[in-house]
Design a protein around this motif. Structure first.
Motif, PDB file in Angstrom:
ATOM      1  N   VAL A 448       0.840  -1.194   0.000  1.00 49.71           N
ATOM      2  CA  VAL A 448       0.000   0.000   0.000  1.00 49.71           C
ATOM      3  C   VAL A 448       0.877   1.247   0.000  1.00 49.71           C
ATOM      4  O   VAL A 448       1.838   1.350   0.772  1.00 49.71           O
ATOM      5  N   SER A 476      -7.897   2.906  -3.657  1.00 49.03           N
ATOM      6  CA  SER A 476      -8.977   2.636  -2.694  1.00 49.03           C
ATOM      7  C   SER A 476     -10.044   3.719  -2.793  1.00 49.03           C
ATOM      8  O   SER A 476      -9.737   4.901  -2.938  1.00 49.03           O
ATOM      9  N   ILE A 480      -9.147   2.211   4.390  1.00 50.88           N
ATOM     10  CA  ILE A 480      -8.896   0.789   4.574  1.00 50.88           C
ATOM     11  C   ILE A 480      -8.229   0.573   5.929  1.00 50.88           C
ATOM     12  O   ILE A 480      -7.254   1.245   6.271  1.00 50.88           O
ATOM     13  N   ILE A 482      -6.394  -2.415   8.161  1.00 43.67           N
ATOM     14  CA  ILE A 482      -5.820  -3.761   8.049  1.00 43.67           C
ATOM     15  C   ILE A 482      -5.063  -4.104   9.326  1.00 43.67           C
ATOM     16  O   ILE A 482      -4.708  -3.219  10.123  1.00 43.67           O
ATOM     17  N   VAL A 508      -3.141   0.633  -3.950  1.00 37.18           N
ATOM     18  CA  VAL A 508      -2.942  -0.746  -3.506  1.00 37.18           C
ATOM     19  C   VAL A 508      -2.355  -1.545  -4.673  1.00 37.18           C
ATOM     20  O   VAL A 508      -2.923  -1.560  -5.764  1.00 37.18           O
ATOM     21  N   ARG A 510      -2.001  -5.013  -5.555  1.00 40.59           N
ATOM     22  CA  ARG A 510      -2.488  -6.346  -5.174  1.00 40.59           C
ATOM     23  C   ARG A 510      -1.499  -7.409  -5.659  1.00 40.59           C
ATOM     24  O   ARG A 510      -0.947  -7.318  -6.761  1.00 40.59           O
ATOM     25  N   VAL A 556       1.651  -5.637   3.281  1.00 41.33           N
ATOM     26  CA  VAL A 556       0.461  -6.102   3.977  1.00 41.33           C
ATOM     27  C   VAL A 556       0.311  -7.605   3.787  1.00 41.33           C
ATOM     28  O   VAL A 556       0.277  -8.092   2.651  1.00 41.33           O
ATOM     29  N   ILE A 561      -7.336  -7.246   2.919  1.00 43.88           N
ATOM     30  CA  ILE A 561      -7.192  -6.039   2.100  1.00 43.88           C
ATOM     31  C   ILE A 561      -7.678  -6.262   0.675  1.00 43.88           C
ATOM     32  O   ILE A 561      -8.107  -5.332  -0.012  1.00 43.88           O
ATOM     33  N   ALA A 564     -11.145  -5.078   0.226  1.00 40.28           N
ATOM     34  CA  ALA A 564     -11.424  -3.665   0.505  1.00 40.28           C
ATOM     35  C   ALA A 564     -11.929  -2.977  -0.761  1.00 40.28           C
ATOM     36  O   ALA A 564     -11.623  -3.404  -1.888  1.00 40.28           O
TER      37      ALA A 564
END
Length: 918
Positions: A448, A476, A480, A482, A508, A510, A556, A561, A564
């Protein structure tokens, strides 16, 4: 002693080439590489191959002939020379002219333009395959795209198997990223001809089962300059000739370290081609090791983020290459070696980080097309377990020999790949699928980038790099929250897991995406154990980009997440223009010069690139110019003297030895591509004593000189930084690591815009500084740390008391930190000409952290030898300043976080004595 030549008369060799169908034979008796006996050979071309090969053992049945074609032209027909001909190097336009002629004559060849270089020269990719495969390239690419992103087929293995059965894999070959390694363009021209024309069954199989994609010249700008240089050498055969001082527009050999930051056009063009074609292999050709070294098997440690499937593929392809070429009787073919395969900065590693297979050959080039006697070092010709048939210790070597090895290696690799194409396509799919499954398996779940980062410009630059790597970004749409991983305190006890809230608009990254590996590699930290069996890392051991960009990147592991609220970011991240890109206010800039030597222009090239990207205007001058310009201050306010690369001060001053004839670097009819970035009638003279005097005058009259690494050492050596010295070390080991530094003087204008006391800094070898209030340094000055009481009364911390008189308390010894100068007492100041005036004493801007906090990422051993020493020093000389960086603040586009130190100094060059503006 050279091995005796084992030559047959040319007519006998021609007869053998025209009649024989000899080739490597499999254990079951089948002939793997048999030629088509019904296909005629090109007699004239084949004769030239045999003539230009210096010994029959340096050729193979795959390349000791050329098939004839009535319609498809050979390199000889188009360019007047065979591939690997002596005394001839084709320019990029000639190479492209041949490939376009080949494509015009054969439906099995297509040429594509894939981009341009920094100087506007085109780059191409040439596809070679059966006509029906080329006709359905788009349909095949659509199938491969689904294998590359299994989310499009619901991660369904059965669907993937059906696609694999219908698809043709792509094997991408690139040549001449390193411009002094000159053989690949001609080898690849002839390889493309063979693949298009030869009717040998094994080549027919390759053609019908593989799309071979070729970029014959990666560094196009450097290729044309290298041909100029070689032509000058041919015109002056008995003279020394210059090294290739400029390859690409910015950097030389380091262009093969750009696959992380992707600053160069060539890197982005190759990456876009590899990813866009959904290729399975990226095979990069180099020429610095006798006679063929497949270095991707390597010696370890392997990059920690690659899929283990890839390590098996390296072994399969590499060892089969060695086996096949050894069967042909070709000496000096090996793999394993001492390459560590750790850094993802190499061009070939684009494939490893994008679910493909990275490969690299080192063959034996001569830095041109001369046929010469080569004498190898013992380590090159000695036999080892992985080199049972080593190179010959002395050899007459030709460019044609090199081309034979390159083509034979590639043809055997393509044959193996074509025989196992379905396996490699399945592996390609599985690696992509496993990348998407990363959060559930190895982790992490995401990285993030908080929306409220204090350095949005630097953050945008790092996000843009990820996009160039074809990494998906998401923004986002709400805050968020986490759970962070549990940590341990200093006693090793586990702390309670904490939580973190990220504001809406945070980015983010991913990990449930196909190219999660490259994102994970760049954003995570690296650790190289000092006790690793590999004691000689091949390149930098760390590159943790969040740290080096001075932006917050949160790893993370909480898979929540991924649920999210966020949206995929389809637009290109907008990087602010000018100084805002590094989070500085745009300002009126002073008169700037960038000074280079004629010894090497590579490392300072990263500085030029950084300034160009920030739209900072400057004059580009050489040390020879400085030697002639007596009043530099009349023209410039700031001179940047970037690192040269391990160069001693004496060499900077003296340059090259002056015996022999001049070595020019300038534009002429013979060398039309040289001398356009900078030029000189003779590269040999250095800065000279007059240049040192002129630099001193420039600084003394109020100028700012900015130096780093070896140029900082030079400034110290010539007396431009009174009171500063290099910290001596004994056992310290740093190899391209990321180290923690801390601000000492936050009020200095050099520290403007920084909001934290800590700053991560790249360090190549662990250089640091000591400062003193004396020209002669602090050696011998007593401090509290060094004091040891003498034998006498009391305990170790008591004061001795002489008998017969009252005790007298001594002056308290100064408690001096490693980054500080030792304060001078009245006795030390009295009548001492070596004392630096108060207003001329050096100021430490940043120092390295304590030993236990020093390492952020990479390799560090015996760090106490540099811990808490000065990292950045503002030295005074007369009315001016010399800014000294122990490390390189502008390195490979990866150290954006330290760029503001340089630009702050430039902007405030005449205000460095005062505090930074709030």
């Amino acid at each position: 002693m050279a091995m005796p030549a084992r030559r047959l008369p040319l007519i006998a060799l021609l007869a053998l080439a025209s009649c024989s169908v000899f080739a490597a034979t499999d254990p079951n008796g089948s002939i793997t590489y048999a030629r088509d006996p019904a296909q005629p050979i090109d007699q004239a071309y084949t004769a030239q191959i045999l003539k230009d090969t210096t010994d029959a053992q340096f050729n193979s049945p795959l390349t000791d002939y050329l098939p004839a074609s009535a319609t498809v032209p050979t390199p000889l027909k188009v360019l007047g020379h065979i591939a690997g001909a002596p005394d001839y190097l084709p320019y990029s336009t000639d190479v492209y002219r041949y490939f376009r002629a080949l494509a015009a004559a054969s439906p099995r060849v297509k040429v594509f333009t894939i981009g341009e270089s920094e100087e506007g020269r085109p780059m191409i990719a040439v596809a070679v395959a059966d006509e029906n495969l080329l006709a359905e390239l788009d349909a095949n690419n659509a199938r491969l795209a689904k294998l590359a992103d299994p989310r499009t087929i619901a991660m369904d293995d059965a669907t993937a198997d059906a696609l694999i059965a219908q698809s043709t894999p792509v094997y991408y070959i690139t040549g001449t990223i390193h411009s002094t390694e000159t053989g690949s363009p001609t080898a690849l021209m002839e390889l493309a001809y063979r693949l298009a024309v030869d009717d040998a069954p094994y080549i027919q199989h390759i053609r019908s089962h593989v799309i071979t994609l070729i970029t014959p010249i990666v560094e196009v700008d450097g290729r044309d300059r290298q041909v100029d240089r070689y032509n000058w050498h041919r015109a002056h055969p008995d003279q020394n000739y210059p090294r290739l001082l400029y390859w690409g527009h910015y950097v030389a050999h380091d262009n093969n370290r750009d696959a992380m930051a992707m600053t160069l056009n060539l890197t982005r063009n190759v990456a876009d081609t590899f990813v866009g074609w959904h290729a399975q292999v990226l095979h990069d050709l180099h020429e610095s090791v006798p006679f063929l070294y497949d270095n991707t098997v390597g010696d370890g440690p392997y990059n920690a983020w690659i899929d283990p499937i890839l390590t098996g593929e390296w072994q399969q392809l590499g060892w089969d290459n060695v086996q096949q070429m050894t069967k042909f009787g070709m000496p000096g073919v090996f793999t394993h070696g001492d390459f560590d395969t750790w850094s993802p900065g190499y061009l070939m590693f684009i494939a490893a980080m994008h679910n493909g297979i990275s490969r690299l050959y080192e063959t034996f080039g001569n830095d041109g097309a001369d046929t010469v006697k080569r004498i190898l070092e013992p380590e090159e010709y000695q036999r080892t377990w992985y080199k049972p048939n080593p190179p010959l210790p002395v050899v007459t070597w030709s460019q044609r020999n090199n081309n034979n090895y390159q083509q034979t290696g590639l043809l055997t690799a393509l044959k193996y790949f074509s025989d196992n194409g379905q396996l490699f396509l399945k592996n390609y799919y599985l690696k992509s699928k496993r990348s998407i499954e990363k959060p559930q398996n190895a982790g992490p779940a995401a990285y993030v980038f908080p929306a409220d980062d204090a350095r949005p410009g630097s953050q945008a630059q790092l996000l843009r790099i990820l996009q160039r790597q074809h990494v998906e970004l998401s923004r986002s749409t709400a805050a968020i929250k986490i759970t962070l991983p549990a940590t341990r305190d200093e006693d090793g006890k586990e702390k309670k897991a904490d939580t973190r809230r990220f504001p809406a608009g945070s980015i983010v990254v991913r990990m449930d995406q196909p190219y999660s590996r490259i994102a994970d590699t760049l954003l995570d930290r690296q650790y190289w154990s000092p006790k690793d069996p590999q004691q000689h890392p091949y390149d930098d051991t760390a590159w943790s980009m969040g740290d080096l960009f001075d932006v917050e990147v949160v790893r993370v592991t909480d898979n929540a997440i991924l649920k999210a609220p966020m949206r995929k970011l389809d637009a290109v991240v907008d990087v602010p223009a000018g100084l805002a890109a590094i989070d500085l206010p745009n300002a009126k800039l002073p008169r700037i010069a960038v000074m280079h030597t004629w010894l090497s222009t590579q490392t300072e090239g990263w500085w030029r690139m950084a300034l160009d990207r920030l739209q900072v205007k400057y004059d580009y001058i050489s040390t020879q110019d400085v030697a002639k310009l007596g009043d530099l201050r009349a023209k410039y306010d700031v001179i940047l003297f970037g690192p040269i690369g391990g160069t001693g001060s004496r060499r900077i001053i003296d340059g090259l030895p002056m015996w022999g004839e001049p070595m020019p670097w300038k534009t002429t009819e013979l060398t039309p591509n040289i001398g356009r970035i900078d030029s000189t009638d003779d590269i040999r003279p250095g800065l000279g004593e007059s240049g040192v005097v002129n630099l001193k005058r420039f600084v003394h009259e109020g100028g700012l000189l900015i130096t780093a690494e070896d140029s900082a050492r030079f400034a110290i050596d010539v007396g431009l930084a009174p009171g500063v010295s290099i910290t001596p070390t004994d056992k310290l080991k740093v190899v391209g690591s990321v180290l923690q530094a801390q601000f000492v003087d936050r009020k200095s204008p050099i520290a403007a815009s920084y909001t934290r006391d800590d700053l991560a800094m790249y360090s190549a070898e662990g250089q640091s500084f000591k400062v003193s209030n004396l020209i002669t340094g602090d050696r011998g000055l007593p401090t509290a740390k060094d004091f040891q009481r003498a034998t006498g009364r009391g305990g170790p911390h008591d004061t001795d008391t002489p008998e017969g008189r009252a005790a007298v308390e001594p002056e308290t010894l100064p408690d001096v930190k490693p980054w500080q100068a030792t304060p001078l007492n009245a006795e030390q100041l009295r009548n001492n000409p070596w004392v630096i005036p108060t207003d001329q004493r050096p100021k430490v801007i940043l120092r390295f952290a304590a030993a236990d906090k020093l390492l952020i990422a990479g390799l560090l051993d015996h760090g106490s030898e540099m811990a808490e020493r000065a990292a950045v020093v503002d030295a005074r000389y007369g009315k001016g300043h010399v800014l000294l960086f122990a490390s390189n603040p502008m390195w490979r586009g990866e150290t954006i976080g330290s760029y503001p130190l340089v630009l702050n100094a430039i902007v405030h060059f005449d205000k460095l004595d005062g505090p930074a503006k709030p």
